[in-house]
Design an enzyme around this catalytic site. Structure first.
Site, PDB file in Angstrom:
ATOM      1  N   SER A 107     -47.530  20.079   6.812  1.00 15.47           N
ATOM      2  CA  SER A 107     -47.425  18.957   5.875  1.00 15.47           C
ATOM      3  C   SER A 107     -47.931  19.237   4.471  1.00 15.47           C
ATOM      4  O   SER A 107     -47.427  18.656   3.521  1.00 15.47           O
ATOM      5  CB  SER A 107     -48.159  17.743   6.438  1.00 15.47           C
ATOM      6  OG  SER A 107     -49.537  17.997   6.507  1.00 15.47           O
TER       7      SER A 107
ATOM      8  N   THR B  89     -51.918  -1.320  24.536  1.00 15.72           N
ATOM      9  CA  THR B  89     -50.717  -2.144  24.409  1.00 15.72           C
ATOM     10  C   THR B  89     -49.561  -1.317  23.859  1.00 15.72           C
ATOM     11  O   THR B  89     -49.750  -0.535  22.920  1.00 15.72           O
ATOM     12  CB  THR B  89     -51.011  -3.323  23.459  1.00 15.72           C
ATOM     13  OG1 THR B  89     -52.100  -4.066  24.013  1.00 15.72           O
ATOM     14  CG2 THR B  89     -49.809  -4.234  23.291  1.00 15.72           C
TER      15      THR B  89
ATOM     16  N   ARG C 116     -62.252   8.111  -0.559  1.00 14.61           N
ATOM     17  CA  ARG C 116     -60.829   7.738  -0.661  1.00 14.61           C
ATOM     18  C   ARG C 116     -60.658   6.329  -1.220  1.00 14.61           C
ATOM     19  O   ARG C 116     -61.300   5.389  -0.750  1.00 14.61           O
ATOM     20  CB  ARG C 116     -60.167   7.809   0.713  1.00 14.61           C
ATOM     21  CG  ARG C 116     -60.050   9.233   1.227  1.00 14.61           C
ATOM     22  CD  ARG C 116     -59.278   9.269   2.545  1.00 14.61           C
ATOM     23  NE  ARG C 116     -58.873  10.615   2.858  1.00 14.61           N
ATOM     24  CZ  ARG C 116     -59.572  11.449   3.615  1.00 14.61           C
ATOM     25  NH1 ARG C 116     -60.710  11.071   4.135  1.00 14.61           N
ATOM     26  NH2 ARG C 116     -59.126  12.680   3.854  1.00 14.61           N
TER      27      ARG C 116
ATOM     28  N   LYS D 182     -42.260   8.561   9.983  1.00 13.89           N
ATOM     29  CA  LYS D 182     -41.922   9.244   8.731  1.00 13.89           C
ATOM     30  C   LYS D 182     -40.412   9.100   8.495  1.00 13.89           C
ATOM     31  O   LYS D 182     -39.967   8.040   8.090  1.00 13.89           O
ATOM     32  CB  LYS D 182     -42.447  10.675   8.764  1.00 13.89           C
ATOM     33  CG  LYS D 182     -43.987  10.696   8.930  1.00 13.89           C
ATOM     34  CD  LYS D 182     -44.609  12.030   8.728  1.00 13.89           C
ATOM     35  CE  LYS D 182     -46.042  12.099   9.258  1.00 13.89           C
ATOM     36  NZ  LYS D 182     -47.010  11.311   8.504  1.00 13.89           N
TER      37      LYS D 182
ATOM     38  N   THR E  51     -58.778  18.076   2.840  1.00 15.95           N
ATOM     39  CA  THR E  51     -57.399  18.138   3.356  1.00 15.95           C
ATOM     40  C   THR E  51     -56.773  19.489   3.020  1.00 15.95           C
ATOM     41  O   THR E  51     -56.013  20.052   3.809  1.00 15.95           O
ATOM     42  CB  THR E  51     -56.560  16.988   2.758  1.00 15.95           C
ATOM     43  OG1 THR E  51     -57.271  15.760   2.991  1.00 15.95           O
ATOM     44  CG2 THR E  51     -55.203  16.887   3.389  1.00 15.95           C
TER      45      THR E  51
END
Ligand code: PMP
Length: 405
Positions: free
Chosen positions: A189, A278, A21, A248, A363
């Site tokens: 997606s 956190t 990537r 998004k 993917t």
């Protein structure tokens, strides 16, 4: 062991397979989710039109949202200052959870650092802490759901994508007394298809199962108040858990689940991914709250967005550029070849100032490599014509087949 050599060898493997990537380094331009400055590796810059942002409605650049964030920073500072349990619960977190519970018609909601963490922590906790729970998972569920179920180490069955009959077949094979949960998404997606939520809920009901819906790609975008596909189809009360992201269409960052008071309290009390980290900065929570409140009453962004989606599809059709038909806002332009897909993406960027990331294996399956185009309300008619024209030119150069009208 020579660790450095090991890392290099593994990375070399990714490069050879074409799966390494490379990030596009961008600086988004204030006021628009579709314009950015790109920083090239040599330090030079280029103005680009972004066609693959998940800030679907441009809310990350909306002054209502950025203004709420600035105000909250002025009042509360930058960080949350702790975990939710130890000094990190700010008034803005509580307001956001109330807003989310209301959005999905649920008693309560719980926010996490991201949508990924919310799926991982919620499914991981339910699967690990409910004795004997069997989770039925759609074959195309997102990695965060798969990882959560894996982490739970509970029994898992994978049903065929969007196939209630296959779900029923698998559920009927199991002990009727075993506790069960069915996990699936609304908008998927990569293909942009929409799950048969009602039919899956019907099957789940037959077996007394809980239902878990990932609405990450639908929250803010569908339904009269932006509650997602379940809101649009009047199905929110059929779902035990609705999971979503603030990163998004809401335009900020963070994730959440919405459900009954007891379920949210259970996850809050047992999920390590919630307890030992956190909490999100109060300013993020304030910005998300402002964004959700706006999208509950304004139809403008959704309407403009849908108009632009239709215009992009029509422009692609006019040039015979094949794209996957689906009922959502995601426009997958099908290239079907990994190296051509990458080449088209590179040339679009360098020669046309158009940024669309190539989507290759793993993917999506091999031979379905694609450019996943996500129109926004901020793209102009000129942007759309430029995109379709550039794709058409590159389609010819790659000798790719055209779609027949
Ligand atoms: N669920 C789905 C279906 C997704 O596509 C994604 C991320 N793209 C996530 C969850 C994770 O959401 P986030 O980006 O907020 O971590």
């Amino acid at each position: 062991m020579n660790f450095e050599a090991f890392f290099e060898e593994k990375l070399g493997g990714l490069r050879e397979a074409g799966n390494y990537r490379v990030f596009a380094e961008l600086e988004r331009q204030v006021g628009s989710c579709s314009r950015a400055t790109r920083y090239r590796p040599d330090g030079s810059t280029q103005d680009v039109t972004v066609w693959c942002s998940n800030d679907y409605l441009g809310m990350g650049q909306n002054p209502i949202v950025t203004g709420a964030m600035k105000d909250a920073i002025d009042r509360c500072g930058a960080g949350a200052g702790g975990t939710r349990n130890i000094s990190g619960t700010n008034h803005h977190h509580v307001l956001l959870e109330r807003e989310l519970a209301d959005l999905h018609g649920k008693e309560d909601a719980l926010i996490f650092t991201s949508g990924y963490v919310s799926n991982w922590a919620a499914l991981g906790t339910l699967g690990a802490k409910i004795p004997g729970l069997i989770i039925y998972s759609d074959a195309l569920n997102h990695a965060s759901m798969i990882e959560g179920i894996r982490y739970a180490r509970c029994e898992k069955r994978v049903f065929k994508h969007n196939d209630p009959e296959d779900l029923r077949r698998l559920m009927a094979l199991d002990d009727p007394a075993a506790p069960k949960l069915v996990a699936f998404e609304s908008v998927y997606s990569m293909d942009g298809d929409i799950g048969p939520i009602e039919a899956l809920c019907d099957v789940a009901d037959e077996f007394g199962a809980m239902t878990y819906l990932d609405e990450v790609h639908a929250v803010g975008m569908y339904g009269p108040r932006g509650g997602g596909i379940a809101e649009r189809e009047g199905l929110m009360d059929r779902l035990t858990v609705i999971e979503g992201t603030l990163g998004k269409a809401i335009g900020v960052m963070g994730g959440y689940i919405a459900g009954s008071r007891a379920l949210c309290d259970f996850v809050r009390s047992f999920a390590s991914g919630f307890i030992f980290t956190t909490s999100i900065p109060p300013a993020l929570a304030a910005a998300a709250t402002a964004s959700i409140r706006h999208l509950k009453v304004s139809q403008l962004e959704r309407r403009r967005h849908q108009d632009n989606v239709a215009k992009v599809r029509a422009a692609l059709d006019a040039h015979g550029i094949p794209h996957m038909p689906n009922p959502s806002h995601i426009v997958p332009v099908m290239v079907g070849n990994a190296s051509k897909c990458k080449w088209i993406s590179d040339v679009l960027m360098e020669n046309h100032g158009i940024y669309v990331q190539p989507i290759n294996y793993p993917t999506v399956p091999v031979k379905t490599e694609r450019l996943r185009i996500t129109p926004t309300p901020m793209h102009t008619d000129g942007d759309i014509a430029q995109l379709a024209g550039a794709l058409s030119e590159l389609w010819s150069q790659c000798a790719l087949a055209r779609a027949v009208a």
